[in-house]
Design a protein around this motif. Structure first.
Motif, PDB file in Angstrom:
ATOM      1  N   ASN A  23     -23.805 -20.811 -49.536  1.00  0.00           N
ATOM      2  CA  ASN A  23     -23.400 -22.120 -49.001  1.00  0.00           C
ATOM      3  C   ASN A  23     -22.297 -22.762 -49.812  1.00  0.00           C
ATOM      4  O   ASN A  23     -22.151 -22.503 -51.008  1.00  0.00           O
ATOM      5  CB  ASN A  23     -24.598 -23.075 -48.899  1.00  0.00           C
ATOM      6  CG  ASN A  23     -24.960 -23.709 -50.224  1.00  0.00           C
ATOM      7  OD1 ASN A  23     -25.471 -23.032 -51.122  1.00  0.00           O
ATOM      8  ND2 ASN A  23     -24.689 -25.005 -50.389  1.00  0.00           N
ATOM      9  N   ILE A  24     -21.501 -23.571 -49.134  1.00  0.00           N
ATOM     10  CA  ILE A  24     -20.511 -24.429 -49.795  1.00  0.00           C
ATOM     11  C   ILE A  24     -20.695 -25.847 -49.250  1.00  0.00           C
ATOM     12  O   ILE A  24     -21.311 -26.032 -48.197  1.00  0.00           O
ATOM     13  CB  ILE A  24     -19.052 -23.973 -49.543  1.00  0.00           C
ATOM     14  CG1 ILE A  24     -18.668 -24.123 -48.058  1.00  0.00           C
ATOM     15  CG2 ILE A  24     -18.850 -22.539 -50.007  1.00  0.00           C
ATOM     16  CD1 ILE A  24     -17.182 -23.895 -47.804  1.00  0.00           C
ATOM     17  N   ASN A  25     -20.207 -26.831 -49.978  1.00  0.00           N
ATOM     18  CA  ASN A  25     -20.185 -28.205 -49.478  1.00  0.00           C
ATOM     19  C   ASN A  25     -18.753 -28.563 -49.118  1.00  0.00           C
ATOM     20  O   ASN A  25     -17.947 -28.877 -49.997  1.00  0.00           O
ATOM     21  CB  ASN A  25     -20.704 -29.179 -50.532  1.00  0.00           C
ATOM     22  CG  ASN A  25     -22.212 -29.220 -50.591  1.00  0.00           C
ATOM     23  OD1 ASN A  25     -22.887 -28.553 -49.803  1.00  0.00           O
ATOM     24  ND2 ASN A  25     -22.755 -30.001 -51.501  1.00  0.00           N
ATOM     25  N   ALA A  26     -18.447 -28.527 -47.832  1.00  0.00           N
ATOM     26  CA  ALA A  26     -17.069 -28.783 -47.395  1.00  0.00           C
ATOM     27  C   ALA A  26     -16.674 -30.239 -47.630  1.00  0.00           C
ATOM     28  O   ALA A  26     -15.497 -30.583 -47.628  1.00  0.00           O
ATOM     29  CB  ALA A  26     -16.906 -28.401 -45.927  1.00  0.00           C
ATOM     30  N   HIS A  27     -17.688 -31.115 -47.843  1.00  0.00           N
ATOM     31  CA  HIS A  27     -17.365 -32.508 -48.161  1.00  0.00           C
ATOM     32  C   HIS A  27     -17.010 -32.671 -49.641  1.00  0.00           C
ATOM     33  O   HIS A  27     -16.557 -33.722 -50.043  1.00  0.00           O
ATOM     34  CB  HIS A  27     -18.513 -33.446 -47.783  1.00  0.00           C
ATOM     35  CG  HIS A  27     -19.826 -33.107 -48.413  1.00  0.00           C
ATOM     36  ND1 HIS A  27     -20.823 -32.428 -47.754  1.00  0.00           N
ATOM     37  CD2 HIS A  27     -20.309 -33.325 -49.649  1.00  0.00           C
ATOM     38  CE1 HIS A  27     -21.858 -32.263 -48.548  1.00  0.00           C
ATOM     39  NE2 HIS A  27     -21.573 -32.794 -49.711  1.00  0.00           N
ATOM     40  N   LYS A  28     -17.262 -31.660 -50.432  1.00  0.00           N
ATOM     41  CA  LYS A  28     -16.912 -31.765 -51.845  1.00  0.00           C
ATOM     42  C   LYS A  28     -15.443 -31.458 -52.069  1.00  0.00           C
ATOM     43  O   LYS A  28     -14.779 -32.130 -52.847  1.00  0.00           O
ATOM     44  CB  LYS A  28     -17.764 -30.783 -52.673  1.00  0.00           C
ATOM     45  CG  LYS A  28     -19.057 -31.350 -53.201  1.00  0.00           C
ATOM     46  CD  LYS A  28     -19.514 -30.593 -54.444  1.00  0.00           C
ATOM     47  CE  LYS A  28     -20.660 -31.280 -55.145  1.00  0.00           C
ATOM     48  NZ  LYS A  28     -21.915 -31.182 -54.374  1.00  0.00           N
ATOM     49  N   TRP A  29     -14.948 -30.389 -51.416  1.00  0.00           N
ATOM     50  CA  TRP A  29     -13.583 -29.977 -51.763  1.00  0.00           C
ATOM     51  C   TRP A  29     -12.879 -29.268 -50.620  1.00  0.00           C
ATOM     52  O   TRP A  29     -12.002 -28.475 -50.845  1.00  0.00           O
ATOM     53  CB  TRP A  29     -13.642 -29.105 -53.024  1.00  0.00           C
ATOM     54  CG  TRP A  29     -12.400 -29.086 -53.832  1.00  0.00           C
ATOM     55  CD1 TRP A  29     -11.326 -29.936 -53.756  1.00  0.00           C
ATOM     56  CD2 TRP A  29     -12.071 -28.142 -54.859  1.00  0.00           C
ATOM     57  NE1 TRP A  29     -10.383 -29.602 -54.672  1.00  0.00           N
ATOM     58  CE2 TRP A  29     -10.808 -28.498 -55.371  1.00  0.00           C
ATOM     59  CE3 TRP A  29     -12.728 -27.048 -55.413  1.00  0.00           C
ATOM     60  CZ2 TRP A  29     -10.193 -27.788 -56.402  1.00  0.00           C
ATOM     61  CZ3 TRP A  29     -12.120 -26.344 -56.440  1.00  0.00           C
ATOM     62  CH2 TRP A  29     -10.868 -26.707 -56.931  1.00  0.00           C
ATOM     63  N   LEU A  30     -13.302 -29.557 -49.389  1.00  0.00           N
ATOM     64  CA  LEU A  30     -12.557 -29.014 -48.250  1.00  0.00           C
ATOM     65  C   LEU A  30     -12.166 -30.154 -47.307  1.00  0.00           C
ATOM     66  O   LEU A  30     -11.886 -29.942 -46.144  1.00  0.00           O
ATOM     67  CB  LEU A  30     -13.353 -27.921 -47.519  1.00  0.00           C
ATOM     68  CG  LEU A  30     -12.504 -26.838 -46.850  1.00  0.00           C
ATOM     69  CD1 LEU A  30     -11.667 -26.051 -47.844  1.00  0.00           C
ATOM     70  CD2 LEU A  30     -13.370 -25.887 -46.042  1.00  0.00           C
TER      71      LEU A  30
END
Lengths: 485, 485
Positions: free
Chosen positions: A298-305
């Protein structure tokens, strides 16, 4: 500190409609209630939705928000990055109960300017360097607007087919940008789903892993199950029970971990909430080499996308592991089409039933910027962090504590004569002092007993001048401390 | 079906900036990347945030969304309520991967009109009567915009004090409107918190209840714990494993249940996700009499308090029961002020760490409408449901199945000669037929073996004429069925 340039327009229409006549309930918010007449004029009954009120007030709100960003950039001195209010400040500024009668938007926005804005810690201001950024963007903001505007609920395919189908497609797009192995794509048994947060992603993965192992070993073995994680893992992990290194953005060695996991039949989850976003750049992709052996990622797209809060894509190798653990079939959601094999019902991939049209803003971010610009946004942040790291390395009073891979620099005032306790105290004081200026906000962590300062680049307006100024402030206050000790 | 009246304005600025020159990456989205010159003009480097691009494109988006609502109301025939697309329809309409280069907003909005809108089931169209409504409003929409615009993260008090303080205050306001007992207010040991969804609310309550009982009986007793719930409870309950009656909006007898719970030391949770909203009206408040004996209580303000997805207020009698079960203290979130007693850190009241500025839109809904209008919105819906119920009761072919308390009518074609199997089949066919018209969308459930039709009023644009038309359609198709059998 005044906001709302532009909020004067369009409100005039509602002046002249007021309470106190015993007929209507409206206080100038575009309507009154009651189908009555005010001052002899026929007035509209107040309704929860009216396209022309939405248009008029939506434009006012756009200007208010655009002015906020303009002011953050042009007059940062008016906005302490870390809010300087005291606990309980708001209680005395607001009434004890909700109003009986409607209040005009202008009055509300005045309150936002005078009472709400001072209590914000400005995550989007150029000199925000704390925690990890919560990266917004124009496209992410527009995506939130459109999702809130269409306001559909996508718990099953049927309840808005496009909410499901776009999510499947966009997560395939993103998996390809991240060069994830094919088994995470929707074409086979895998697939992606947008969770509300990284914590939710980790929780559903733990439930799927638990379900898988308990089918093998039996339900009574629950208390014997073990979860392995880094000692620097994210706090969600303690709640949900995987692998995360929130403090320092360290990178775990996935290849050897994957071999161990495979030989013992362990579910391997790779939580790349922050750094995973950087893997859309070929030069950073090596940091997730070995992800091909993971069961989930998983990634958090609200963190750095640049996807705005919240958007947490999760991919799994075997979608049925999630569905088996999380599926429910209440009769009130049954429908013939839902049983067809090509139909995804995302309610069975998550904890909650309700879900917004989550993929819309990710689709908009990818299209309105394109992969090349997104990569460059990330590279700009990494270069700014490298720039800051160079400053630190060149000052003998400071030291870089961990290897920097991405846009986070872990550093501190160096110990004098090997006194680690005093060193920790000095860094603690330096942190408090620079944050109390309101000019920058940095955060901290503790690694192996050392109190460490964290400088994370990721706010969408940050430029080199802001990094230079941040370093100047840190250096200045450090030299005051150096004199003190 | 074309959208985007008004989207032509303001885009013109970006025309003339195009790719193919080997200098910039922009395709007309307001900027290009690369600091280069296009056609001899100096062009700006593309950035994730720019207040003037936000202003320009935000206005375009407001018009797009206002046009959507205008069209839903003026030309409902262009929008099948239940989407008529086939599974997989979108895959062929979109490219296989994300674009490398930015695309203009106009092109994206054209795609929304042509490819996205047809795949929506229109939850906000006046003739949506399925499930429970997901009630939006102009104020709820504006609240979403402002929250997305300010884009702060409120996991601890410090990370944006107002995000926490406004939530505490607004949930006290709402508790007073609902006439909840004082022990649910923040003044004592209780307090409120906005969860993302009702499912999350139920999950944290189960964790708190489990933590409380396991402190008494020891950790090894986990497998002996029992949860009691209605046989009509919400699907979340099966996952989270309280009390919910999603199918029919029945009301459980809280007073006797509370006595039993008290005498056995059972945690009692009252899930009033839908009907709880109506309890802001004095005439409906009696349905939660007995809530004073509950340990916790939740409503979904996005269901029927016009708060837009998602907003699920939860109140607890003892906030420490939540905090003890859910608290984490990672070093990177520690800060001196966080330890002060008056400071609430909502990360310790929920599963996830991240949280948006959740209270803003609820505060805006309460202020921009006022309690009196909100009560009237709810009464309007209840009266429309009663109007529909009257139609059903007057037609001998139909019957009302359960007592209607709020805005949900449970009804069916009545059995002929006592044949329940055939009756179920006829109602199943009637449901499929009326929904396939695209003119209305109703849903169903099964109660004691009977296939029941559900007619739930709650969309913000619904008026009496839409209810009349819905009944006409149902009656017409029922008479076709009657001839068939």
């Amino acid at each position: 500190m005044e906001y709302g340039n532009g909020t004067e327009n369009g409100i005039g229409k509602s002046n002249g409609i007021s309470n106190g006549h015993g007929i209507g309930d409206g206080h100038g918010n575009g309507y009154v209630n009651g189908n009555g007449k005010v001052n002899g004029e026929k007035v509209k009954k107040m309704k929860p939705m009216d396209s022309e009120v939405l248009r008029e007030q939506g434009h006012i709100m756009v200007d208010f928000i655009a002015d906020y960003y303009k002011n953050l950039e042009d007059s940062p001195q008016d906005f302490p990055v870390l809010s300087q209010v005291q606990p309980g400040y708001l209680r005395d500024m607001l009434p004890d109960s909700a109003p009986d009668h409607p209040e005009p938007l202008k009055e509300l926005l005045d309150d936002v300017s005078k009472k709400i804005i001072p209590g914000l810690t400005h995550w989007q201001i150029p000199s925000y360097f704390a925690y990890y950024a919560s990266s917004t963007s124009v496209a992410g903001f527009l995506g939130e607007m459109l999702s809130a505007g269409l306001s559909v609920v996508g718990f099953t395919w049927l309840t808005s087919p496009v909410a499901t189908e776009l999510e499947v497609i966009v997560l395939d797009w993103l998996a390809k940008l991240l060069q994830l192995p094919d088994h995470f794509l929707s074409i086979g048994n895998g697939g992606g789903v947008i969770q509300g947060t990284g914590c939710e992603a980790v929780l559903v993965v733990v439930l799927a892993a638990r379900d898988r192992i308990m089918k093998k070993v039996g339900k009574t073995s629950l208390s014997q199950l073990v979860v392995y994680a880094s000692d620097q893992t994210h706090s969600s992990f303690r709640k949900a029970c995987l692998v995360g290194t929130t403090s320092s953005a360290a990178v775990d060695p996935l290849v050897p971990l994957g071999k161990i996991a495979k030989s013992y039949g362990i579910w391997m989850h790779v939580d790349a909430a922050y750094a995973g976003n950087a893997c859309i750049c070929p030069e950073f992709r090596k940091h997730i080499d070995g992800v091909e052996n993971a069961d989930s990622f998983n990634i958090n797209a609200h963190k750095w996308l640049f996807a705005n809060q919240t958007c947490s894509p999760l991919w799994v190798k075997d979608r049925y592991s999630l569905i088996n653990a999380l599926k429910t079939n209440p009769e009130y959601l049954e429908y013939k089409v839902s049983k067809r094999d090509e139909v995804v019902n995302y309610k069975d991939w998550q904890i909650s039933l309700s879900r917004r049209f989550r993929s819309l803003k990710l689709w908009m971010v990818l299209r309105l910027y394109g992969a090349k610009n997104l990569r460059n946004f990330i590279r700009d942040h990494v270069n700014l962090a490298k720039h800051f790291e160079d400053y630190v390395a060149q000052d003998a009073h400071f030291e870089v504590v961990t290897t920097r891979y991405f846009s986070l620099v872990c550093f501190r005032l160096a110990p004098v004569d090997g006194d680690e306790d005093k060193c920790n105290e000095r860094n603690r004081e330096l942190l408090a002092t620079v944050n109390s200026t309101g000019k920058i906000f940095i955060s901290h962590t503790v690694l192996s007993g050392k109190f460490i300062l964290r400088f994370a680049v990721g706010a969408p307006l940050t430029e080199e001048k802001h990094v230079n100024e941040a370093w100047r402030i840190i250096q200045k206050h450090a030299s005051i401390h150096n004199k003190k000790y």
